[in-house]
Motif scaffolding. Sequence first.
Motif, short mmCIF file in Angstrom:
data_model
loop_
_atom_site.label_atom_id
_atom_site.label_comp_id
_atom_site.label_asym_id
_atom_site.label_seq_id
_atom_site.Cartn_x
_atom_site.Cartn_y
_atom_site.Cartn_z
N LYS A 161 5.51 -10.79 10.41
CA LYS A 161 6.80 -11.46 10.52
C LYS A 161 7.83 -10.81 9.60
O LYS A 161 9.00 -10.69 9.95
CB LYS A 161 6.66 -12.95 10.20
CG LYS A 161 5.98 -13.72 11.30
CD LYS A 161 5.84 -15.19 10.96
CE LYS A 161 5.09 -15.91 12.07
NZ LYS A 161 4.87 -17.31 11.77
N TYR A 162 7.39 -10.40 8.42
CA TYR A 162 8.28 -9.71 7.49
C TYR A 162 8.77 -8.40 8.11
O TYR A 162 9.97 -8.08 8.05
CB TYR A 162 7.55 -9.44 6.17
CG TYR A 162 8.37 -8.71 5.15
CD1 TYR A 162 9.33 -9.37 4.39
CD2 TYR A 162 8.18 -7.35 4.93
CE1 TYR A 162 10.08 -8.70 3.45
CE2 TYR A 162 8.93 -6.67 3.99
CZ TYR A 162 9.88 -7.35 3.25
OH TYR A 162 10.62 -6.68 2.32
N GLN A 198 -2.26 -13.77 5.96
CA GLN A 198 -1.50 -12.76 5.23
C GLN A 198 -0.96 -11.69 6.17
O GLN A 198 0.19 -11.26 6.05
CB GLN A 198 -2.36 -12.10 4.15
CG GLN A 198 -2.60 -12.99 2.96
CD GLN A 198 -3.44 -12.32 1.92
OE1 GLN A 198 -4.36 -11.56 2.25
NE2 GLN A 198 -3.16 -12.59 0.66
N LYS A 221 1.98 -13.11 8.09
CA LYS A 221 3.19 -13.14 7.28
C LYS A 221 3.80 -11.75 7.16
O LYS A 221 5.01 -11.58 7.25
CB LYS A 221 2.88 -13.68 5.87
CG LYS A 221 2.68 -15.16 5.80
CD LYS A 221 2.42 -15.57 4.36
CE LYS A 221 2.13 -17.04 4.25
NZ LYS A 221 1.84 -17.46 2.87
#
Length: 67
Positions: A13-14, A7, A10
């Motif tokens: 990366k966001y 999580q 992610k």
Amino acid sequence: MKPLSPQKEKFAKYLELYKIEPTDSEQEISYKVLDCAYDLFCALDAFTKNHNAMKAKILNILNPKGE
């Protein structure tokens, strides 16, 4: 260094999509952070509306009116 959870990876990366650079001014960083927060707010708002709509549909299927 401890590896990031899936999580957190992610999310990192966001955040990369907003391209916050060390050379950015405080004003640029503030704008990018607010832009990110607004996008997340919109996503959560849409998620909530979809959740409530699906909940209403499911409740109507389980307890149809008129019975």
